[in-house]
Design a protein around this motif. Sequence first.
Motif, PDB file in Angstrom:
ATOM      1  N   HIS A 110      31.047  21.211  47.586  1.00 25.23           N
ATOM      2  CA  HIS A 110      31.908  21.743  46.521  1.00 25.23           C
ATOM      3  C   HIS A 110      32.541  20.641  45.689  1.00 25.23           C
ATOM      4  CE1 HIS A 110      34.874  21.055  49.772  1.00 25.23           C
ATOM      5  NE2 HIS A 110      35.755  20.930  48.804  1.00 25.23           N
ATOM      6  N   ASN A 111      32.878  19.521  46.302  1.00 27.01           N
ATOM      7  CA  ASN A 111      33.492  18.442  45.534  1.00 27.01           C
ATOM      8  C   ASN A 111      32.550  17.913  44.457  1.00 27.01           C
ATOM      9  OD1 ASN A 111      36.094  18.257  46.770  1.00 27.01           O
ATOM     10  ND2 ASN A 111      35.138  17.328  48.567  1.00 27.01           N
ATOM     11  N   ALA A 112      31.275  17.740  44.829  1.00 22.81           N
ATOM     12  CA  ALA A 112      30.287  17.283  43.847  1.00 22.81           C
ATOM     13  C   ALA A 112      30.136  18.295  42.727  1.00 22.81           C
ATOM     14  CB  ALA A 112      28.946  17.033  44.540  1.00 22.81           C
ATOM     15  N   MET A 113      30.139  19.577  43.088  1.00 21.79           N
ATOM     16  CA  MET A 113      29.992  20.609  42.066  1.00 21.79           C
ATOM     17  C   MET A 113      31.186  20.635  41.118  1.00 21.79           C
ATOM     18  SD  MET A 113      29.075  24.670  42.360  1.00 21.79           S
ATOM     19  CE  MET A 113      30.500  25.214  43.282  1.00 21.79           C
ATOM     20  N   PHE A 114      32.402  20.579  41.645  1.00 28.48           N
ATOM     21  CA  PHE A 114      33.576  20.662  40.781  1.00 28.48           C
ATOM     22  C   PHE A 114      33.660  19.445  39.859  1.00 28.48           C
ATOM     23  CE2 PHE A 114      35.783  23.235  44.361  1.00 28.48           C
ATOM     24  CZ  PHE A 114      35.035  24.346  44.020  1.00 28.48           C
ATOM     25  N   ALA A 115      33.322  18.264  40.392  1.00 29.37           N
ATOM     26  CA  ALA A 115      33.375  17.061  39.565  1.00 29.37           C
ATOM     27  C   ALA A 115      32.366  17.125  38.428  1.00 29.37           C
ATOM     28  CB  ALA A 115      33.124  15.825  40.432  1.00 29.37           C
ATOM     29  N   ALA A 116      31.138  17.514  38.754  1.00 28.98           N
ATOM     30  CA  ALA A 116      30.083  17.553  37.736  1.00 28.98           C
ATOM     31  C   ALA A 116      30.308  18.677  36.740  1.00 28.98           C
ATOM     32  CB  ALA A 116      28.723  17.710  38.416  1.00 28.98           C
ATOM     33  N   GLU A 117      30.654  19.855  37.232  1.00 29.88           N
ATOM     34  CA  GLU A 117      30.772  21.013  36.349  1.00 29.88           C
ATOM     35  C   GLU A 117      31.994  20.921  35.443  1.00 29.88           C
ATOM     36  OE1 GLU A 117      28.669  23.679  35.915  1.00 29.88           O
ATOM     37  OE2 GLU A 117      27.241  22.548  37.150  1.00 29.88           O
ATOM     38  N   SER A 118      33.088  20.359  35.941  1.00 28.57           N
ATOM     39  CA  SER A 118      34.284  20.255  35.102  1.00 28.57           C
ATOM     40  C   SER A 118      34.109  19.228  33.992  1.00 28.57           C
ATOM     41  CB  SER A 118      35.505  19.892  35.960  1.00 28.57           C
ATOM     42  OG  SER A 118      35.328  18.637  36.587  1.00 28.57           O
ATOM     43  N   ALA A 119      33.103  18.356  34.138  1.00 26.30           N
ATOM     44  CA  ALA A 119      32.831  17.351  33.104  1.00 26.30           C
ATOM     45  C   ALA A 119      31.854  17.847  32.044  1.00 26.30           C
ATOM     46  CB  ALA A 119      32.280  16.074  33.753  1.00 26.30           C
ATOM     47  N   ARG A 120      31.252  19.007  32.259  1.00 31.73           N
ATOM     48  CA  ARG A 120      30.258  19.541  31.333  1.00 31.73           C
ATOM     49  C   ARG A 120      30.908  20.515  30.354  1.00 31.73           C
ATOM     50  NH1 ARG A 120      24.551  20.215  33.938  1.00 31.73           N
ATOM     51  NH2 ARG A 120      24.305  21.498  32.073  1.00 31.73           N
ATOM     52  N   PRO A 121      30.495  20.511  29.097  1.00 33.77           N
ATOM     53  CA  PRO A 121      31.021  21.503  28.153  1.00 33.77           C
ATOM     54  C   PRO A 121      30.580  22.920  28.503  1.00 33.77           C
ATOM     55  CG  PRO A 121      29.253  20.227  27.144  1.00 33.77           C
ATOM     56  CD  PRO A 121      29.578  19.552  28.448  1.00 33.77           C
TER      57      PRO A 121
ATOM     58  N   ILE B 124      30.971  25.528  34.896  1.00 27.88           N
ATOM     59  CA  ILE B 124      31.442  26.803  35.430  1.00 27.88           C
ATOM     60  C   ILE B 124      32.925  27.001  35.102  1.00 27.88           C
ATOM     61  CG2 ILE B 124      29.729  26.914  37.266  1.00 27.88           C
ATOM     62  CD1 ILE B 124      31.923  25.976  39.220  1.00 27.88           C
ATOM     63  N   ARG B 125      33.288  28.248  34.868  1.00 23.33           N
ATOM     64  CA  ARG B 125      34.682  28.610  34.602  1.00 23.33           C
ATOM     65  C   ARG B 125      35.333  29.227  35.836  1.00 23.33           C
ATOM     66  NH1 ARG B 125      33.333  32.533  29.852  1.00 23.33           N
ATOM     67  NH2 ARG B 125      35.560  33.044  29.916  1.00 23.33           N
ATOM     68  N   CYS B 126      34.513  29.698  36.762  1.00 23.51           N
ATOM     69  CA  CYS B 126      35.011  30.399  37.947  1.00 23.51           C
ATOM     70  C   CYS B 126      34.101  30.087  39.120  1.00 23.51           C
ATOM     71  CB  CYS B 126      35.049  31.903  37.678  1.00 23.51           C
ATOM     72  SG  CYS B 126      35.545  32.919  39.091  1.00 23.51           S
ATOM     73  N   VAL B 127      34.657  30.054  40.334  1.00 23.98           N
ATOM     74  CA  VAL B 127      33.857  29.848  41.532  1.00 23.98           C
ATOM     75  C   VAL B 127      34.241  30.883  42.578  1.00 23.98           C
ATOM     76  CG1 VAL B 127      35.469  28.204  42.608  1.00 23.98           C
ATOM     77  CG2 VAL B 127      33.031  28.142  43.203  1.00 23.98           C
ATOM     78  N   THR B 128      33.253  31.375  43.294  1.00 23.55           N
ATOM     79  CA  THR B 128      33.485  32.244  44.443  1.00 23.55           C
ATOM     80  C   THR B 128      33.357  31.417  45.715  1.00 23.55           C
ATOM     81  OG1 THR B 128      32.837  34.342  43.459  1.00 23.55           O
ATOM     82  CG2 THR B 128      32.492  34.112  45.820  1.00 23.55           C
ATOM     83  N   ILE B 129      34.311  31.599  46.624  1.00 20.91           N
ATOM     84  CA  ILE B 129      34.319  30.891  47.903  1.00 20.91           C
ATOM     85  C   ILE B 129      33.941  31.885  48.993  1.00 20.91           C
ATOM     86  CG2 ILE B 129      35.718  29.550  49.518  1.00 20.91           C
ATOM     87  CD1 ILE B 129      37.507  28.826  47.078  1.00 20.91           C
TER      88      ILE B 129
ATOM     89  N   ALA C 283      39.209  23.487  43.523  1.00 19.67           N
ATOM     90  CA  ALA C 283      38.752  24.212  42.336  1.00 19.67           C
ATOM     91  C   ALA C 283      39.874  24.344  41.315  1.00 19.67           C
ATOM     92  CB  ALA C 283      38.226  25.587  42.732  1.00 19.67           C
ATOM     93  N   LEU C 284      41.049  24.752  41.774  1.00 20.71           N
ATOM     94  CA  LEU C 284      42.182  24.924  40.856  1.00 20.71           C
ATOM     95  C   LEU C 284      42.564  23.600  40.208  1.00 20.71           C
ATOM     96  CD1 LEU C 284      44.376  27.369  42.987  1.00 20.71           C
ATOM     97  CD2 LEU C 284      43.011  27.939  40.963  1.00 20.71           C
ATOM     98  N   GLN C 285      42.545  22.533  40.977  1.00 21.92           N
ATOM     99  CA  GLN C 285      42.885  21.231  40.413  1.00 21.92           C
ATOM    100  C   GLN C 285      41.850  20.769  39.385  1.00 21.92           C
ATOM    101  OE1 GLN C 285      43.437  18.974  44.085  1.00 21.92           O
ATOM    102  NE2 GLN C 285      45.652  19.014  43.780  1.00 21.92           N
ATOM    103  N   ALA C 286      40.623  21.294  39.510  1.00 20.58           N
ATOM    104  CA  ALA C 286      39.574  20.983  38.529  1.00 20.58           C
ATOM    105  C   ALA C 286      39.607  21.941  37.344  1.00 20.58           C
ATOM    106  CB  ALA C 286      38.203  21.033  39.203  1.00 20.58           C
TER     107      ALA C 286
ATOM    108  N   ALA D 110      51.288  28.306  43.385  1.00 19.45           N
ATOM    109  CA  ALA D 110      52.001  27.424  42.468  1.00 19.45           C
ATOM    110  C   ALA D 110      51.031  26.696  41.537  1.00 19.45           C
ATOM    111  CB  ALA D 110      52.829  26.414  43.262  1.00 19.45           C
ATOM    112  N   ILE D 111      49.926  26.186  42.082  1.00 23.68           N
ATOM    113  CA  ILE D 111      48.957  25.469  41.251  1.00 23.68           C
ATOM    114  C   ILE D 111      48.340  26.406  40.222  1.00 23.68           C
ATOM    115  CG2 ILE D 111      46.777  24.192  41.259  1.00 23.68           C
ATOM    116  CD1 ILE D 111      47.482  23.258  44.100  1.00 23.68           C
ATOM    117  N   ALA D 112      47.954  27.597  40.670  1.00 23.55           N
ATOM    118  CA  ALA D 112      47.359  28.572  39.746  1.00 23.55           C
ATOM    119  C   ALA D 112      48.336  28.930  38.639  1.00 23.55           C
ATOM    120  CB  ALA D 112      46.923  29.808  40.509  1.00 23.55           C
ATOM    121  N   GLY D 113      49.604  29.116  38.984  1.00 19.62           N
ATOM    122  CA  GLY D 113      50.607  29.449  37.982  1.00 19.62           C
ATOM    123  C   GLY D 113      50.820  28.337  36.976  1.00 19.62           C
ATOM    124  N   GLU D 114      50.877  27.103  37.476  1.00 21.77           N
ATOM    125  CA  GLU D 114      51.086  25.956  36.589  1.00 21.77           C
ATOM    126  C   GLU D 114      49.932  25.776  35.607  1.00 21.77           C
ATOM    127  OE1 GLU D 114      51.456  22.803  39.352  1.00 21.77           O
ATOM    128  OE2 GLU D 114      53.461  23.395  40.056  1.00 21.77           O
TER     129      GLU D 114
END
Length: 390
Positions: free
Chosen positions: A71-82, A85-90, A104-107, A129-133
Amino acid sequence: MIDGTRLTKSAIRWGMVGGGKGSQIGYVHRSAALRDGYFDLIAGAFDLDPQRGRDFGAELGLDPDRCYADHNAMFAAESARPDGIRCVTIATPNNTHYPIARAALQAGIHVICEKPLTFTTAEALDLQAIAGERGLVVGVAYGYSGHQMIEEAARLVADGALGDIRIVNLQFAHGFHSAAAELDSPAARWRVDPAFAGPSYVLGDLATHPLYISQVICPHLKIRRLLCTRQSFVASRAPLEDNATVLMEYDSGAVGTCWTSAVNAGAMHSQKVRVVGSRGSVEWWDEHPNQLRLEIQGEPARLLDRGMAYLHPQALADDRIGAGHPEGLFDAWANLHYRFALAIEAHEDGVPSRVAGLRYPGIDAGVEGVRWVETCVRSADAGGVWVDYL
């Protein structure tokens, strides 16, 4: 009525952690999310074995370059792409929910998570708290709550048709683990291992479903205190329970019970929610999800059916097909996923108020489920005593 008309501007670019080959819950999530075209699966970290995960992603038609080792590799790569992904299912074992959801939320990625959301209330509040912020949506997979007749029960309570609510009886008590099924089933094995499942088995895995449904039907009821006893009838499961009984007192004076079990030998699901008021009662049973039993004192009992014109408009809003045709679990899950999509789009547009009245199991429901399980365990481990619900 759902007729295939899109209610969002576009499909949500979507990824998945876990839920790989052979995963029943992964298949349910994909079927529900893709059902109405509200989500588009474009990435995944489907398996602990990276090659097996890539192979499975290829079977699903994904680009192999977007099938990640973790998941870490996915969040890093996907958050850098225009076009990331906008959403992930766990859809992974319980012990991984918190770190994956937090990452995921931090990304900046919205989350749909299996329940329980976390092991502890403190962890769940951190995610809240993270989701709200960050203005992100967290959905929790209380899939049964998408059945339409639950909405009818909620409207009957809100209208006062049952009178003052006095009693709430909850039950989810199947028999499929009445023997040590975990000896032959990896899917069952982790559920009875505290390292993976957390502080409970059936309280977190089963009982939180009818608990959330009761909160949908009776949102005004707030638990004041509870008492829980739990047992491990298959001794090797200790300290995790395979049977539990919970008594609840609400701040209104109403009372509740919840029996949850995996050793109710001979039973199928046996998930039932019964709400009793001063004038009448309703009962919903997940083995007959298209019907709601309504009993008014002094009148003949009635069996209300999905899709009929005598129901409240809100209970007809999610009809996918005319009355008389049965709808099932995949329909219920799909109902939740289109609501998740509406909520995600509203938050991304900066107008969360647009979905203020939209009912779906969000972060608050996730926190409440964890808090309830934690309180039940605290009561049971103290010898089955009344504890305040904090």
